[in-house]
Design a protein around this motif. Structure first.
Motif, PDB file in Angstrom:
ATOM      1  N   VAL A  65       0.989  -1.179   0.244  1.00  0.00           N
ATOM      2  CA  VAL A  65       0.077  -0.024  -0.066  1.00  0.00           C
ATOM      3  C   VAL A  65       0.833   1.096  -0.039  1.00  0.00           C
ATOM      4  CG1 VAL A  65      -1.718   1.326   1.323  1.00  0.00           C
ATOM      5  CG2 VAL A  65      -1.902  -1.052   1.238  1.00  0.00           C
ATOM      6  N   HIS A  66       0.669   2.184  -1.052  1.00  0.00           N
ATOM      7  CA  HIS A  66       1.467   3.393  -1.117  1.00  0.00           C
ATOM      8  C   HIS A  66       0.566   4.538  -1.478  1.00  0.00           C
ATOM      9  CE1 HIS A  66       5.217   1.026  -1.571  1.00  0.00           C
ATOM     10  NE2 HIS A  66       4.232   0.118  -2.282  1.00  0.00           N
ATOM     11  N   ILE A  67       0.463   5.571  -0.598  1.00  0.00           N
ATOM     12  CA  ILE A  67      -0.423   6.683  -0.567  1.00  0.00           C
ATOM     13  C   ILE A  67       0.591   7.749  -0.611  1.00  0.00           C
ATOM     14  CG2 ILE A  67      -2.372   7.889   0.398  1.00  0.00           C
ATOM     15  CD1 ILE A  67      -3.329   5.091   1.372  1.00  0.00           C
ATOM     16  N   GLY A  68       0.414   8.638  -1.529  1.00  0.00           N
ATOM     17  CA  GLY A  68       1.209   9.872  -2.156  1.00  0.00           C
ATOM     18  C   GLY A  68       0.750  11.207  -0.694  1.00  0.00           C
ATOM     19  N   ALA A  69       1.512  12.204  -1.114  1.00  0.00           N
ATOM     20  CA  ALA A  69       1.189  13.358  -0.206  1.00  0.00           C
ATOM     21  C   ALA A  69       0.090  14.186  -0.705  1.00  0.00           C
ATOM     22  CB  ALA A  69       2.345  14.401  -0.657  1.00  0.00           C
ATOM     23  N   GLN A  70      -0.756  14.488   0.498  1.00  0.00           N
ATOM     24  CA  GLN A  70      -1.930  15.251   0.246  1.00  0.00           C
ATOM     25  C   GLN A  70      -3.145  14.645  -0.359  1.00  0.00           C
ATOM     26  OE1 GLN A  70      -0.533  19.119  -0.859  1.00  0.00           O
ATOM     27  NE2 GLN A  70      -0.295  20.036   1.396  1.00  0.00           N
ATOM     28  N   SER A  71      -3.016  13.316  -0.477  1.00  0.00           N
ATOM     29  CA  SER A  71      -4.215  12.792  -1.171  1.00  0.00           C
ATOM     30  C   SER A  71      -5.037  12.117   0.117  1.00  0.00           C
ATOM     31  CB  SER A  71      -3.586  11.335  -1.803  1.00  0.00           C
ATOM     32  OG  SER A  71      -2.760  11.754  -2.623  1.00  0.00           O
ATOM     33  N   TYR A  72      -6.532  11.851  -0.594  1.00  0.00           N
ATOM     34  CA  TYR A  72      -7.478  11.543   0.305  1.00  0.00           C
ATOM     35  C   TYR A  72      -8.168  10.446  -0.141  1.00  0.00           C
ATOM     36  CZ  TYR A  72     -11.679  12.352   3.356  1.00  0.00           C
ATOM     37  OH  TYR A  72     -12.494  12.195   4.023  1.00  0.00           O
ATOM     38  N   VAL A  73      -8.419   9.578   0.921  1.00  0.00           N
ATOM     39  CA  VAL A  73      -9.142   8.165   0.792  1.00  0.00           C
ATOM     40  C   VAL A  73     -10.354   8.287   1.176  1.00  0.00           C
ATOM     41  CG1 VAL A  73      -9.202   5.667   0.894  1.00  0.00           C
ATOM     42  CG2 VAL A  73      -7.058   6.982   0.197  1.00  0.00           C
ATOM     43  N   ALA A  74     -11.655   8.194   0.813  1.00  0.00           N
ATOM     44  CA  ALA A  74     -12.723   8.746   1.237  1.00  0.00           C
ATOM     45  C   ALA A  74     -13.344   7.333   1.895  1.00  0.00           C
ATOM     46  CB  ALA A  74     -13.801   9.136   0.231  1.00  0.00           C
ATOM     47  N   LEU A  75     -14.633   7.591   2.516  1.00  0.00           N
ATOM     48  CA  LEU A  75     -15.266   6.460   3.248  1.00  0.00           C
ATOM     49  C   LEU A  75     -15.334   5.326   2.490  1.00  0.00           C
ATOM     50  CD1 LEU A  75     -18.950   6.602   3.497  1.00  0.00           C
ATOM     51  CD2 LEU A  75     -18.063   8.703   3.336  1.00  0.00           C
ATOM     52  N   GLN A  76     -15.206   3.973   3.332  1.00  0.00           N
ATOM     53  CA  GLN A  76     -15.321   2.888   2.802  1.00  0.00           C
ATOM     54  C   GLN A  76     -14.663   2.401   1.384  1.00  0.00           C
ATOM     55  OE1 GLN A  76     -19.615   1.940   2.897  1.00  0.00           O
ATOM     56  NE2 GLN A  76     -19.536   2.047   5.196  1.00  0.00           N
ATOM     57  N   ALA A  77     -13.632   3.386   1.025  1.00  0.00           N
ATOM     58  CA  ALA A  77     -12.969   2.959  -0.270  1.00  0.00           C
ATOM     59  C   ALA A  77     -11.982   1.979  -0.020  1.00  0.00           C
ATOM     60  CB  ALA A  77     -12.235   4.156  -0.670  1.00  0.00           C
ATOM     61  N   MET A  78     -11.874   1.048  -0.858  1.00  0.00           N
ATOM     62  CA  MET A  78     -10.968  -0.071  -0.408  1.00  0.00           C
ATOM     63  C   MET A  78      -9.567  -0.329  -1.404  1.00  0.00           C
ATOM     64  SD  MET A  78     -12.339  -4.208  -0.380  1.00  0.00           S
ATOM     65  CE  MET A  78     -13.643  -3.674   0.656  1.00  0.00           C
ATOM     66  N   VAL A  79      -8.509  -0.496  -0.884  1.00  0.00           N
ATOM     67  CA  VAL A  79      -7.242  -0.336  -1.378  1.00  0.00           C
ATOM     68  C   VAL A  79      -6.686  -1.894  -1.473  1.00  0.00           C
ATOM     69  CG1 VAL A  79      -4.821   0.403  -1.929  1.00  0.00           C
ATOM     70  CG2 VAL A  79      -6.891   2.130  -1.203  1.00  0.00           C
ATOM     71  N   LEU A  80      -6.948  -2.467  -2.568  1.00  0.00           N
ATOM     72  CA  LEU A  80      -6.335  -4.187  -2.423  1.00  0.00           C
ATOM     73  C   LEU A  80      -4.912  -4.260  -2.897  1.00  0.00           C
ATOM     74  CD1 LEU A  80      -9.703  -5.704  -3.681  1.00  0.00           C
ATOM     75  CD2 LEU A  80      -8.789  -5.414  -1.341  1.00  0.00           C
ATOM     76  N   THR A  81      -4.348  -5.140  -2.322  1.00  0.00           N
ATOM     77  CA  THR A  81      -2.847  -5.318  -2.517  1.00  0.00           C
ATOM     78  C   THR A  81      -2.689  -7.000  -2.973  1.00  0.00           C
ATOM     79  OG1 THR A  81      -2.111  -5.731  -0.550  1.00  0.00           O
ATOM     80  CG2 THR A  81      -2.053  -3.458  -1.531  1.00  0.00           C
ATOM     81  N   HIS A  82      -3.504  -7.697  -2.951  1.00  0.00           N
ATOM     82  CA  HIS A  82      -3.510  -9.149  -3.051  1.00  0.00           C
ATOM     83  C   HIS A  82      -4.626  -9.809  -3.792  1.00  0.00           C
ATOM     84  CE1 HIS A  82      -6.069 -10.057   0.328  1.00  0.00           C
ATOM     85  NE2 HIS A  82      -6.119 -11.323   0.027  1.00  0.00           N
ATOM     86  N   ASP A  83      -4.455 -10.887  -4.492  1.00  0.00           N
ATOM     87  CA  ASP A  83      -5.638 -11.671  -5.198  1.00  0.00           C
ATOM     88  C   ASP A  83      -5.352 -13.145  -4.752  1.00  0.00           C
ATOM     89  OD1 ASP A  83      -7.425 -13.019  -6.693  1.00  0.00           O
ATOM     90  OD2 ASP A  83      -7.070 -11.838  -8.362  1.00  0.00           O
ATOM     91  N   ARG A  84      -6.012 -13.520  -3.688  1.00  0.00           N
ATOM     92  CA  ARG A  84      -5.801 -15.050  -3.280  1.00  0.00           C
ATOM     93  C   ARG A  84      -6.100 -16.009  -4.136  1.00  0.00           C
ATOM     94  NH1 ARG A  84      -3.602 -17.800   0.456  1.00  0.00           N
ATOM     95  NH2 ARG A  84      -4.897 -19.596   1.293  1.00  0.00           N
ATOM     96  N   THR A  85      -6.960 -15.846  -5.057  1.00  0.00           N
ATOM     97  CA  THR A  85      -7.212 -16.630  -6.050  1.00  0.00           C
ATOM     98  C   THR A  85      -6.198 -17.056  -7.131  1.00  0.00           C
ATOM     99  OG1 THR A  85      -8.484 -15.134  -7.572  1.00  0.00           O
ATOM    100  CG2 THR A  85      -9.729 -16.358  -5.897  1.00  0.00           C
TER     101      THR A  85
END
Length: 170
Positions: A65-85
């Protein structure tokens, strides 16, 4: 308390009941959460980035997970980094000055370019170019060459807000 005439409201009472009185508590909670995610989980979140308390960041592969300067992640947004399947563990990157809308999903391995906006509910399956807006499922570019300031706010937003206030609409 004095009796109010019909149709009047007690603004002092309304302000006291509003959630804005909890802003200081929210800031402390967000700071504690960010500290846990960065130091405890190993995520790369810039100190100026803002996260909603309900934003979901993948803890299965937290270093992705990498989030840059002055960025906004709003409510219930999902940032995924894996795909188990498929057995994938990929880095998902959000550039600087981005806005990630409510309930949007960033799939593993996606890069959101600097100054871009992901609309609410969008499912981002491919990289997002710099300075554009994406929306839909799957997300598609709907506007390019946009100008945003901090946290993905349009540079014209303050002027628009001033016009609404002057017209008495806010």
């Amino acid at each position: 308390m004095a009796d109010l005439a019909v149709g009047q409201t007690d603004l002092r009472k309304a302000r006291k009941r509003g959630l804005n009185r909890l802003t200081a508590v929210r800031r402390v909670l967000v700071l504690l959460r960010r500290t846990f995610l960065v130091r405890g989980m190993g995520m790369d979140i810039d100190p100026t980035a803002e996260l909603s308390l309900s934003a979901k960041l993948d803890r299965t592969f937290p270093i992705g997970v990498h989030i840059g300067a002055q960025s906004y992640v709003a409510l219930q947004a999902m940032v995924l980094t894996h795909d188990r399947t498929r057995g994938l563990y990929l880095h998902t990157c959000i550039g600087r000055d981005c806005f990630i809308g409510a309930r949007s999903i960033l799939m593993p391995g996606v890069r959101v370019g600097d100054g871009s906006i992901v609309a609410a509910g969008a499912v981002v399956t491919r990289d997002v170019p710099d300075a554009c807006i994406v929306a839909g499922n799957p997300a598609r570019v709907i506007r390019e060459g946009i100008e945003v300031g901090s946290y993905g706010r349009f540079v014209t937003a303050d002027a628009q807000e001033d016009r609404l206030v002057a017209a008495g609409l806010t």
